[in-house]
Design an enzyme around this catalytic site. Sequence first.
Site, PDB file in Angstrom:
ATOM      1  N   LYS A  38      38.890  58.363  26.749  1.00  0.00           N
ATOM      2  CA  LYS A  38      37.940  59.379  27.232  1.00  0.00           C
ATOM      3  C   LYS A  38      36.849  59.547  26.201  1.00  0.00           C
ATOM      4  CE  LYS A  38      37.848  62.087  30.901  1.00  0.00           C
ATOM      5  NZ  LYS A  38      38.573  61.855  32.148  1.00  0.00           N
TER       6      LYS A  38
HETATM    7  N1  GLU Z   1      36.762  60.559  34.878  1.00  0.00           N
HETATM    8  C1  GLU Z   1      37.598  60.125  35.955  1.00  0.00           C
HETATM    9  C2  GLU Z   1      39.033  60.520  35.705  1.00  0.00           C
HETATM   10  O1  GLU Z   1      39.305  61.471  35.012  1.00  0.00           O
HETATM   11  C3  GLU Z   1      37.417  58.640  36.268  1.00  0.00           C
HETATM   12  C4  GLU Z   1      37.766  57.691  35.162  1.00  0.00           C
HETATM   13  C5  GLU Z   1      37.414  56.239  35.470  1.00  0.00           C
HETATM   14  O2  GLU Z   1      37.001  55.952  36.563  1.00  0.00           O
HETATM   15  O3  GLU Z   1      37.551  55.437  34.553  1.00  0.00           O
HETATM   16  O4  GLU Z   1      39.938  59.976  36.250  1.00  0.00           O
END
Ligand code: GLU
Length: 424
Positions: free
Chosen positions: A114
């Site tokens: 993240k």
């Molecule tokens: N931010 C989204 C999540 O928390 C998508 C992450 C992604 O597609 O890599 O799942």
Amino acid sequence: MTALDTPAPSVQENAWEMAREQLRRTALLAELDESLFNVLGDCKKAVEVSVPTRMDDGSVEVFTGYRVIHNVARGPSKGGIRYHPLVTLEETKALAMWMTWKCALMELPFGGAKGGVVCDPKLLSPTELERMTRRYTTEIVDQIGPETDIPAPDVGTSPQVMAWIFDTFSMNKGHSVLGVVTGKPLHVGGSLGREKATGRGAGYCVREALRRKGRHVAGAKVAVQGFGNVGRNLAVLLEEAGATIVAVSDSQGGIHNPNGIDVLDAARHKAETGSLGGYSEAEDVTNAELLLLPCDVLAPCALEQEITADNADAVQASIVCEGANGPVTIEADDILADRGALVLPDVLANAGGVVVSYFEWVQGLQEYFWKEEEVNERLNEIVTRAFDQTWTLHETRSVTMRQAAYLLAVGRVAEATITRGLYP
Ligand code: GLU
């Protein structure tokens, strides 16, 4: 006393401690080896970067950015980038760990990561946002890449932001690298179906949960907190499937009508006035009130720790669908379970986004793009399979859906870690 025996002291305020506590409970249930718990309980890498940005008035503002990689045992790390004033390193670490479990539960060949920048994107002009994004991308350019770590949108970021990340990375490499980021706009290598994927995946989970209770989406009363990509799309899709959307909200507050809200009309009102509040066809409610309204399904699709020990007792919904990451605290989870409410955990309920991100990554690597029906069909297949597996374990081991999802996900990551072995 070992790390496994010690509950975290303040899970309530700290998302990272909450994530660690969820893992600790799973480790105890799964009788996971202590050293494996220690490996999985830590992040592989965390970088903090300074993001000096020229503002439109000529001044320079310095933002703080992060990129955290939790685990890569099952493949390159995957996870979104959040632009929000409350982003912290600890929160980013928690969100990275949750991505690891989410990808494992969906059986995607990814680990978890993240990123985030501490900023209020609503206060930045498009040109400021672009300069900040390009500088942040440059600062983390050695961390990310199609084979190493692949960002995507999260709270406060958009397909346009992903396009700037894609372009900045590609300019640095000297050629277009489609696989470096997902959630891109369609005309620069995005995937059909990605925009609505998280809401769609959550909708499939609601459908399956209702089905297990002998009910249908048609006729179910649903309250949705959050009107961003996840909440808005979930509300629209469930309404299309015949549900009655009794309440929706954005960060400023919500609206309630027990007879149902026309979600697209409410969205039009928000586009015209800047907020959902004041909509003539419904009563204004606060975000706190929305969580406690009478309904069958409550979908918190905003931020972490919305349902806590203070309000969990008063939640009336029998199904809570975690569209957001971490909206239910550990104590609230216990209270809801005691009350017989079925909580569909984030790693299952909001995984649709990363599933279609995986499809986008595959399409980008192959430079061959799929039809929207194909994307949605495969998304349905993957989310429904994960739901079935989680439900079966929930029933056979008499554990909550979260515990079942964690047992499956952590088990898969643990297995990969053991099989690969510790280097050197
Ligand atoms: N931010 C989204 C999540 O928390 C998508 C992450 C992604 O597609 O890599 O799942």
